[in-house]
Design an enzyme around this catalytic site. Structure first.
Site, short mmCIF file in Angstrom:
data_model
loop_
_atom_site.label_atom_id
_atom_site.label_comp_id
_atom_site.label_asym_id
_atom_site.label_seq_id
_atom_site.Cartn_x
_atom_site.Cartn_y
_atom_site.Cartn_z
N ASP A 203 -15.58 26.92 4.43
CA ASP A 203 -15.77 26.20 5.69
C ASP A 203 -15.25 24.78 5.58
OD1 ASP A 203 -16.46 26.13 8.36
OD2 ASP A 203 -18.55 25.61 8.01
N LYS B 98 -31.68 16.79 5.36
CA LYS B 98 -31.29 17.97 6.13
C LYS B 98 -32.52 18.86 6.30
CE LYS B 98 -27.66 21.52 6.24
NZ LYS B 98 -26.44 22.01 5.55
N LYS C 265 -26.97 17.14 14.44
CA LYS C 265 -27.75 18.26 14.96
C LYS C 265 -26.96 19.55 14.84
CE LYS C 265 -30.50 15.63 18.33
NZ LYS C 265 -30.90 15.50 19.77
N SER D 96 -29.72 25.33 13.86
CA SER D 96 -30.96 25.69 13.17
C SER D 96 -31.71 24.49 12.60
CB SER D 96 -30.66 26.67 12.03
OG SER D 96 -29.75 26.11 11.11
#
EC number: 2.7.12.2
Length: 354
Positions: free
Chosen positions: A190, A97, A76, A79
């Site tokens: 990231d 997704k 989760k 968005s």
């Protein structure tokens, strides 16, 4: 850098977000530049050709949402979520997704960037994307299901990862970074344990390109401030220009966290935790870089970490150079079985568990 401040310069507020309507056509297609996504799939179009782009036609044997049965939610986010789904005919598992579009332009840009990279990337060290759709305000991306979860999940099970296994994991991540850095000119931006996925075959793959940056050349630099603060390189936090060497810094922190079982930056001794993210990022910029304790780890591992987390990005090695490091090669002749390790560690997600 001033203590308690995130950037050395005054913060400039971003421009007001524009309406999501600029990304949608009247026919219900999500668009951004040359990218088009609707209920029939995804395509890129030539912006130099006159007239309207051709309609998106479903491909032969193309996966569709109607072919998939939702098993459960396995992740989760703010968005949307990630669902474990099964193909009704073949019984093959996928990760779906699902992202809810909102009114923020930055969200739409991030989604289109991820879709664009997924569409054009073919590498065994990146999570595969099979198809993408947009319908009724939802972007759905059908991805390869990595049944071992992430390195973050693995760490919760095993606490620490031994050097021989870490060397094998590192080699796979570096091969993925070589592809995105040198073949695709992409900075991931990231890289962290939760964005490195594993499976029972012993594979390790990079995922989540929502905040990645595509450069015009391998020597280009970026300057935007996105990603997960704790794994950001000092030059990114301080607002300087940065290159793909910022991903190498993140890799060093990830490997050190896996080896020691804790995040490399710890708060001062008199504190139980960081009082704020600003205190943490200030420490990343101002303090000496973390290192692997030489009394606990091999000289090869200590050297590898040191070459990843140099404060000056010019002193960091590239992914290609690090693939030749002794730490990556030192266990090649040993019986290092990542498949058995991932399975024995109990990190596999039971697909049909409640």
């Amino acid at each position: 850098m001033n203590r308690g401040s995130l950037c050395p310069n005054p913060i400039c507020l971003p421009p007001l977000e524009q309406s999501i309507s600029k990304f949608l056509t009247q026919s219900g297609t999500f668009k951004d530049g040359d990218l088009r996504v609707n209920k029939d799939g995804i395509q890129t179009v030539s912006l130099s050709e006159p007239g309207a782009p051709p309609p998106i036609e479903p491909l032969d044997n193309q996966l569709s949402l109607a072919d998939l049965e939702v098993i459960k939610v396995i992740g989760k986010g703010s968005s949307g979520n990630v669902q474990l789904v099964k193909h009704k005919l073949t019984q093959q598992f996928f990760a779906l997704k699902v992202i809810q579009l909102n009114t923020e332009e930055s969200t739409c840009r991030a989604i289109s960037q991820e879709l664009r990279i997924n569409l054009s990337s073919q590498c065994p060290y990146l999570v595969s994307c099979y198809q993408s759709f947009y319908h009724n305000g939802l972007v759905s991306i059908i991805l390869e299901f990595m049944d071992g979860g992430s390195l973050a999940d693995l760490l919760k099970k095993v606490g620490k990862v031994p050097e021989n296994m870490l060397s094998a994991i590192c080699k796979r991540v570096l091969r993925g970074l070589c592809y995105i850095h040198h073949e695709r000119r992409i900075i991931h931006r990231d890289l962290k344990p939760s964005n490195l996925l594993i499976n029972h075959r012993g594979e390790v793959k990079i995922t989540d390109f929502g905040v990645s940056k595509i450069l015009t050349s391998t020597s280009s630099l970026a300057n935007s401030f996105v990603g997960t603060y704790p794994y950001m390189s000092p030059e990114r936090i301080s607002g300087s220009l940065y290159s793909n060497k910022s991903d190498i810094w993140s890799l060093g922190l990830v490997l050190l966290e896996c080896a020691t079982g804790k995040f490399p930056y710890t708060p001062p001794e008199h504190k139980k935790g960081w009082s704020s993210v600003y205190e943490l990022v200030d420490a990343i910029v101002e303090n000496p870089p973390p290192c692997a304790p030489s009394n606990l780890f091999s000289p090869e591992f200590c050297s590898f970490i040191s070459q990843c987390v140099q404060k000056d990005p010019r002193d960091r090695k590239s992914a290609k150079e690090l693939l030749e490091h002794k730490f990556v090669k030192m266990f090649e002749d040993s019986d290092t079985n990542l498949s058995a390790y991932f399975t024995d560690a109990g990190s596999l997600i039971p697909p049909l568990a409640n």
